[in-house]
Design an enzyme around this catalytic site. Sequence first.
Site, PDB file in Angstrom:
ATOM      1  N   HIS A  68       0.240  -3.569   9.169  1.00  0.00           N
ATOM      2  CA  HIS A  68       1.678  -3.442   8.968  1.00  0.00           C
ATOM      3  C   HIS A  68       2.334  -2.810  10.183  1.00  0.00           C
ATOM      4  CE1 HIS A  68       2.132  -4.738   4.814  1.00  0.00           C
ATOM      5  NE2 HIS A  68       1.029  -4.076   4.519  1.00  0.00           N
ATOM      6  N   HIS A 108       0.846  -1.197   0.000  1.00  0.00           N
ATOM      7  CA  HIS A 108       0.000   0.000   0.000  1.00  0.00           C
ATOM      8  C   HIS A 108       0.886   1.254   0.000  1.00  0.00           C
ATOM      9  CE1 HIS A 108      -3.548  -2.430   0.828  1.00  0.00           C
ATOM     10  NE2 HIS A 108      -4.294  -1.336   0.839  1.00  0.00           N
TER      11      HIS A 108
END
Length: 402
Positions: free
Chosen positions: A218, A171
Amino acid sequence: MSELLAYLHASELVARFQKRCGLSLIEDAHHSPGGTRSAPAGTPVHAHTLRGQLKRRSDQQDQNSNFEYKQNGFIVSGRCRPQYEVRNWLLHILFLFSAGLGHEIFYITCLPCIHWNLDPFLCRRLVNMWTMVMYIGQVMKDVLKLPRPLSPPVVKLEKRVDAEYGLPSTHAMAAIAISFTFLLSAPSRIQFQFEVGLLIAVTLSSLVCLSRLYTGMHSVLDVICGTLISAILLFVTYPYWETFDHFQLTSSISPIVAVVLTLFLSYTYPELDHYSTTRGDTTTILGAGAGCSVGYWVNVKLGQTFEPQGPFPIPLPPLTANALARSTARFLVGATVLVATRQVVKTVSLHMLYSWYSVPDNDKNARRRREIEVPYKFATYIAVGLVNSILVNRLFIFMGLL
């Protein structure tokens, strides 16, 4: 250095960020009776401990949701997903929206919109960089095999990619690549204030990066590495963008290279000992990139690229009610055509592959096998790329929308 890397990879650092943003787990003994918390973020960690945290999968299998999956993708553990509470709904909605900027629904709508409503040249640049950085990022995940943050203590708001590894954050890579590729390419095509564009690029990419921490998908280390890798790829490839454009649009072997190379990369994607969505997602990206590349080449051969007429840079078109209505109509028609193409080709290709491999049509897990997953996803998204770059603008002309 090892202590710093362990600190940046710590799950508690992500949980602390979530709590500061108003997101936290609801303490309940029923939610994680066997859960194990990692060491506090500030605890000193030696080099061998770091290697154990980041690389030894056997030490993580009972802790991290990455390893709760068997080969068929079902969760092994019987634990319930922990519940959470939201105390700042404004940030919650903002970060969920920002996280959505890295999902398929964004790519299949926003990138084509730039082609349909602004400049196919810019869309081509974005698709090329997006394809490259996403492939590199996905492969690095499955080669490095570093786990995602642990839950608990982290709240995880996304389920689909739970079985994927963490580092780097794709991302973050895509956000940096798309934002700054556009910023670097647009000045030669359209007139705008560079400082404003820079502010928008930094803001959007920052929101996407922070959203990966907020959603618990993350670690800080994943996001930092994703950002740095994408920035390095931009720096290294920027001098060759014009050369690649010329090859992509004019070389007689360009469509062959685009299809053969991306199909080869899809089939040779690293194998894992458990199923994750990375191979399928990577094949999707490579297929879409190949379809668009071939489509742009075909448009040049047909003598109709749908690019604005110079001299460049041209001023941005005025945002009148009529222009807004036509843009909205193009979006609705184009998105409908792409979604319909995706559904039809996916259904047909799956049916053909199931028949070829004598697989029952109701066996949903069969599509996770490489010999089925790669060709059906590649065929589906190369068709989407071709339709987007070749047919949709011609449909707009037929309907009087261009």
